[in-house]
Design an enzyme around this catalytic site. Sequence first.
Site, PDB file in Angstrom:
ATOM      1  CE1 TYR A 198       0.559   1.687   4.291  1.00 17.57           C
ATOM      2  CE2 TYR A 198       0.798  -0.698   4.518  1.00 17.57           C
ATOM      3  CZ  TYR A 198       0.985   0.589   5.018  1.00 17.57           C
ATOM      4  OH  TYR A 198       1.605   0.778   6.235  1.00 17.57           O
ATOM      5  CB  CYS A 199       1.871   3.880  -1.618  1.00 19.58           C
ATOM      6  SG  CYS A 199       1.049   3.719  -3.214  1.00 19.58           S
ATOM      7  CB  THR A 200      -0.069   8.420  -0.514  1.00 14.61           C
ATOM      8  OG1 THR A 200       1.124   8.461   0.262  1.00 14.61           O
ATOM      9  CG2 THR A 200      -0.989   9.556  -0.091  1.00 14.61           C
ATOM     10  N   GLY A 202      -1.699   4.955  -4.446  1.00 14.59           N
ATOM     11  CA  GLY A 202      -1.602   3.788  -5.302  1.00 14.59           C
ATOM     12  C   GLY A 202      -0.521   3.833  -6.360  1.00 14.59           C
ATOM     13  CB  ILE A 227      -3.730   5.525   2.894  1.00 10.23           C
ATOM     14  CG1 ILE A 227      -2.560   4.562   3.073  1.00 10.23           C
ATOM     15  CG2 ILE A 227      -4.324   5.905   4.252  1.00 10.23           C
ATOM     16  CD1 ILE A 227      -1.308   5.221   3.635  1.00 10.23           C
TER      17      ILE A 227
END
Length: 345
Positions: A198-200, A202, A227
Amino acid sequence: MQLYNTLSAKEREELIEKAGKDRLTISFYTYAHIKNTEIFRNHLFIHWNEMEVLGRIYVAHEGINAQLSVPAENFEVFKNHLDSITFLENVRLNIAIEQNNKSFLKLKVKIRHKIVADGLNDDTFDVTNKGIHVGAEKFNELIEDPDTVLVDMRNHYESEIGHFKNAITPDVDTFRDSLDIIEEDLADHKEDKKLVMYCTGGIRCEKASAYYKHKGFKQVYQLEGGIIEYTRQVNSKNLENKFLGKNFVFDHRRGERISEDVIANCHQCGNPCDTHVNCANEACHLLFIQCEACATKMNNCCSDNCKEIHELPFEEQKKLRKGKHASNKIFKKGRSEVLKFKKSQ
């Protein structure tokens, strides 16, 4: 024809306050083949400037990465313009959880070599051969599976203030740094473990998922929309929120509160705190975590030396900066030796 900003950030801030209209903070990205980046860049600037769009947009031959603010009343016009561009039609828009009319104060559309600096030679693998995208509900199921390895693809200063429970959070300064570390740590589990990232929003996971599939990982997943979208789905579907703390964002807000947990500490006194600030000394501008008490005591600076400089008359500060390169501490976010309770390198 206007192709660049003509107003300063201060002038734009005053106009926003005077207008008194709500704005939406939005982010989106897509990988696509853009042949003439300059024509595309100018096309976006001309149209978005008319809509009073503000933000930071990167255009490259591999696609577009955008974080921006648009007047709420112009949202439909903005969306229609996106849909008029073939590879942006129905692109997923991540709308911020917490809105701030001053999240961006200038429109900057810049041409870059890549939409995310990753240091990779993309010619060695297929960037479109990406991992499986999953929504919040499936993501929650996956991360409870004992055969899952959950990895945060963001940098140390992002995960420091917020991350998912039980996630691996590499202590890195750049996205590229994390790729080799993760591959090395999980080298024995390329076939038997589910790699969930996951990241901020995508964009980093999109590239990373293709990279890890190229490196031999058999079960690769990424959180769709990152997220930001996870939080929206958790709220709209009444799902369990497994994210702790704040989501770091790359605008003037610097963070969105996702849960009430405060998992970080002030870099100056060590008390619980997850508020990122930039050192008020313009010659430093270091990004670090500072509580209200320390902000008052240190006059919003990271060190006694910066405090002394910041308290000088403005013209004297300019003289001290003249002819000097900007401190590289701005690229070592939270790493300065002056921070007693900084995150370890």
